[in-house]
Each structure stands twice: as C-alpha cells, then as structure tokens.
Design an enzyme around this catalytic site. Structure first.
Site, short mmCIF file in Angstrom:
data_model
loop_
_atom_site.label_atom_id
_atom_site.label_comp_id
_atom_site.label_asym_id
_atom_site.label_seq_id
_atom_site.Cartn_x
_atom_site.Cartn_y
_atom_site.Cartn_z
N ASP A 13 0.79 -1.24 0.00
CA ASP A 13 0.00 0.00 0.00
C ASP A 13 0.82 1.29 0.00
OD1 ASP A 13 -1.95 -1.89 0.19
OD2 ASP A 13 -2.78 -1.21 2.10
N ASP A 53 -4.80 -0.73 -1.62
CA ASP A 53 -6.21 -0.62 -1.26
C ASP A 53 -6.92 -0.14 -2.52
OD1 ASP A 53 -6.33 -1.50 1.33
OD2 ASP A 53 -6.79 0.45 2.22
N HIS A 55 -10.71 0.59 -3.04
CA HIS A 55 -12.05 0.56 -2.46
C HIS A 55 -13.11 1.16 -3.38
CE1 HIS A 55 -10.42 -0.76 1.28
NE2 HIS A 55 -9.87 0.39 1.61
N HIS A 59 -17.44 1.84 0.56
CA HIS A 59 -16.83 0.75 1.33
C HIS A 59 -17.20 0.84 2.81
CE1 HIS A 59 -13.51 -1.71 3.07
NE2 HIS A 59 -13.83 -2.46 2.03
N HIS A 96 -10.76 6.76 1.49
CA HIS A 96 -9.38 6.70 1.00
C HIS A 96 -9.24 5.62 -0.06
CE1 HIS A 96 -9.54 3.57 4.12
NE2 HIS A 96 -8.60 2.96 3.43
N LYS A 121 -6.71 -4.89 -3.24
CA LYS A 121 -7.46 -5.49 -2.14
C LYS A 121 -8.54 -4.52 -1.66
CE LYS A 121 -3.92 -4.17 1.28
NZ LYS A 121 -4.70 -3.32 2.20
N CYS A 169 -1.84 -2.95 7.70
CA CYS A 169 -1.81 -3.80 6.51
C CYS A 169 -0.51 -4.58 6.36
CB CYS A 169 -2.10 -2.98 5.27
SG CYS A 169 -3.78 -2.30 5.28
#
Length: 229
Positions: A13, A53, A55, A59, A96, A121, A169
C-alpha cells in the site's frame, strides 16, 4: 536464487492516500521509505509484488457510510456475509484509496518498472481487508485474493513484507503469509506505522512474532538468500 528457496518481496500500500503531504489517510513518514524500497527492488527477488487498497466509494470501512460515525474514533462490527457468527471489529476511516482516483495510485517515487504484479485489495464493499491475502473471515472464506496461489505457483518459499502501514496492513499481510506456510520476514525500517506511541511498535512486533513472522532490518543477513552466492 540459492537452493535455500525462492523469495518474493511484497510492498504493501505505498499509495498517494497513505502518504504526506496530501493523503486522505497519510501515515507519518510514509513517502520517506520509497528510496529504501527501491533498493530492495534492485535485489534479485524471484517476484516483486505491490499491493493497493482499491475501495469502492461505499466501502464499509469509511466513516462516511455510517450515521453519526467519525473517522479514527468510531468503530464498526463487520459480519461475514456468509456466516453471521463470524465478525470483525474495525476502526472507521476517512474515505481513502477510492477506485479510479489519484489517491489510489502507487506513489511516483516507487520504481514500478521492477514490479511483476499489483494486487488490489478491499474491493468488496461489505468487508475489510487489511491483508493482501484477503479478509480475516475463514468460515467460509470470502473475497480472498489469489496471492497465496500466485506465490505457490511461482515456487516462492520466503516472503519479505514492507510498506504501509506497519501496524495494520503490513502486519496483517505478514501474519497471513506465515499462516499460509511461507517463511516470512517483516522489514521494520522499510515500513512506517500509524501508532507512534512508545508501546505501539513493540506491540505490533510482538504480535507478528507470535504468529511466526521474523522482524528484520534492511541490513539483515536474511537478504543473503536473495543475493545468492
């Protein structure tokens, strides 16, 4: 690569939204680790992977999706969509790393030319996924990535993890890598965390080590297996 096995580097990330100065969920010093990670990318790892990430706008981890909830201070209980008996408690965050926004992209300082794979992810709006392997639900598994299968197909035996954020993470990805049977190392000085308290980093290290993850530094002899003879 030596006959000790094959190693993969997993960069977690390293995205605009997790880095100062403008990230929606900026980790202090997050951008500063790029030079160290680029040096790691110069090593002959069998596979270099970055995670993001990724999203949807609605989310479940976003405080904006919950009435009268605030980012950082509010929490939410997430239920396995296929098993109401299995739950996960998560902190709620500012919006985010929303898909197709600049905040979702890997930072420009990262040498992406050396990457063999990018794993996205957190795409399922119903569940949180700190780990690059997928959400913590196991009975049954939901919205899992193909990372474990990809590593095994490539013959990977050792996984080196770094990036953002150390206490979320990076930690979750490293622990899951160990649970999947890979010899796993977390590189503390190529990572940055959210919790900068006196006890925070030590608690994160202790939790990782409890699950079989070895915490190392950039000068560790463990990199010798990557460099070879």
């Amino acid at each position: 690569m030596t006959n000790q096995g094959k190693a993969a580097l997993v960069i977690v990330d390293l995205q605009n939204d997790f880095c100062p100065p403008d990230g929606a969920l900026a980790v202090p010093g997050g951008r500063d680790i790029a030079p160290a990670i680029n040096k790691l990318l110069d090593l002959p790892f069998a596979l270099n992977i970055a995670t993001r990430d990724f999203h949807p706008r609605d989310h479940v981890s976003f405080a904006s999706q919950h009435t009268e909830k605030q980012p950082f201070t509010s929490s939410h209980t997430i239920t396995n969509p296929e098993n109401p008996q299995e739950t996960q408690e998560t902190i709620l965050w500012p919006d985010h790393c929303v898909q197709d926004t600049s905040g979702c992209e890997l930072i420009s300082e990262l040498d992406t030319s050396e990457l063999g794979l990018v794993v996205d992810k957190g795409q399922d709006k119903r569940v949180e996924s700190y780990s690059a392997f997928g959400p913590p639900f196991r009975s049954p598994r939901v919205s899992m990535s193909q990372l474990a299968d990809t590593l095994r197909h490539a013959g990977i035996t050792h996984v080196f993890v770094c990036g953002l954020a150390w206490d979320f993470c990076v930690k979750a990805t490293a622990i899951d890598a160990a649970k999947e049977g890979f010899t796993t190392f977390a590189i503390h000085d190529a990572s940055r965390g959210i919790d900068r308290s006196a006890k925070g980093p030590a608690a994160t290290r202790e939790e990782m080590e409890k699950h079989g993850v070895r915490v190392i530094g950039l000068e560790s002899k463990e990199f010798d297996m990557v460099r070879g003879p």
